[in-house]
Enzyme design. Sequence first.
Site, PDB file in Angstrom:
ATOM      1  N   LYS A   1      41.930  44.179  30.161  1.00 32.22           N
ATOM      2  CA  LYS A   1      42.202  42.760  29.949  1.00 32.22           C
ATOM      3  C   LYS A   1      40.943  41.999  29.540  1.00 32.22           C
ATOM      4  O   LYS A   1      40.977  41.149  28.640  1.00 32.22           O
ATOM      5  CB  LYS A   1      42.810  42.153  31.220  1.00 32.22           C
ATOM      6  CG  LYS A   1      44.198  42.685  31.530  1.00 32.22           C
ATOM      7  CD  LYS A   1      44.716  42.182  32.863  1.00 32.22           C
ATOM      8  CE  LYS A   1      46.082  42.757  33.186  1.00 32.22           C
ATOM      9  NZ  LYS A   1      46.608  42.291  34.493  1.00 32.22           N
TER      10      LYS A   1
ATOM     11  N   CYS B   1      41.372  40.688  35.714  1.00 32.37           N
ATOM     12  CA  CYS B   1      41.826  41.045  37.060  1.00 32.37           C
ATOM     13  C   CYS B   1      43.176  41.747  37.002  1.00 32.37           C
ATOM     14  O   CYS B   1      43.975  41.502  36.097  1.00 32.37           O
ATOM     15  CB  CYS B   1      42.000  39.797  37.933  1.00 32.37           C
ATOM     16  SG  CYS B   1      40.630  38.638  37.932  1.00 32.37           S
ATOM     17  N   ASP B   2      43.410  42.579  37.992  1.00 30.56           N
ATOM     18  CA  ASP B   2      44.732  43.165  38.149  1.00 30.56           C
ATOM     19  C   ASP B   2      44.923  43.525  39.616  1.00 30.56           C
ATOM     20  O   ASP B   2      43.953  43.851  40.307  1.00 30.56           O
ATOM     21  CB  ASP B   2      44.918  44.413  37.294  1.00 30.56           C
ATOM     22  CG  ASP B   2      46.379  44.817  37.204  1.00 30.56           C
ATOM     23  OD1 ASP B   2      47.108  44.195  36.410  1.00 30.56           O
ATOM     24  OD2 ASP B   2      46.792  45.724  37.942  1.00 30.56           O
ATOM     25  N   SER B   3      46.171  43.433  40.081  1.00 27.26           N
ATOM     26  CA  SER B   3      46.472  43.745  41.480  1.00 27.26           C
ATOM     27  C   SER B   3      47.744  44.562  41.581  1.00 27.26           C
ATOM     28  O   SER B   3      48.670  44.397  40.785  1.00 27.26           O
ATOM     29  CB  SER B   3      46.649  42.452  42.291  1.00 27.26           C
ATOM     30  OG  SER B   3      45.472  41.667  42.301  1.00 27.26           O
TER      31      SER B   3
ATOM     32  N   GLY C   1      41.608  44.852  41.303  1.00 25.38           N
ATOM     33  CA  GLY C   1      40.515  45.321  40.456  1.00 25.38           C
ATOM     34  C   GLY C   1      39.975  44.183  39.607  1.00 25.38           C
ATOM     35  O   GLY C   1      40.748  43.349  39.115  1.00 25.38           O
TER      36      GLY C   1
END
Length: 211
Positions: free
Chosen positions: A55, A75-77, A113
């Site tokens: 991203k 960001c990623d979750s 992350g």
Amino acid sequence: MRFVLASASPARLSVLRSAGIDPLVRVSGVDEDAVAAGLTDPSPAELVTALAVAKAEAVVPAVAAEVPDAVIVGCDSMLSSPDGEVVGKPGTPEAAAERWRRAAGRSGELITGHAIVLLRGGTAVARTSGHLGTTVRFSEPTDAELEAYIATGEPLHVAGGFTLEGFGGWFVEGVDGDPSSVLGISLPLTRKLLAGLGVSVVDLWTAPKPE
């Protein structure tokens, strides 16, 4: 130096604004399924970090032309459910209901992350990434409560099928770890990653600094 958030998440934007940063928002449009398919048996931490990197990297060309000096944050979750399954956004009411029924009264780990690209003069000069896990303790909503929650549409489009700051907050007993990571962007982790690139988060604040 501008802070660029490579995410459309209103929760992440709200967290940053509340913490003194009014970021530029540039949505990556990354195909998350394609990124995941390109990885070989990744751990949950590796998966969310790879998605965060993708991203951030996706918006580098556009941001470099627009804001030559910037930090781009991706960001990623995902939630590692009580059953050990790693889940992202439910997408459908049926999937959201099933996940909640399995998680009710138990705990899961939300893994977030982050990836940061540092731009100087329109050139990417440094990169870093990391991840963080936070334990979320779920309560046991009644069938009527769960039906009403899913009807709001909120859990369909968020990692793990819940939020802490919205309707879902009524059904979370507690958080063990960093609460901001559950909202989508860990302030402590972001500060540490920025520091590793030689950037102090206080220099990015848009709110008045104390004398």
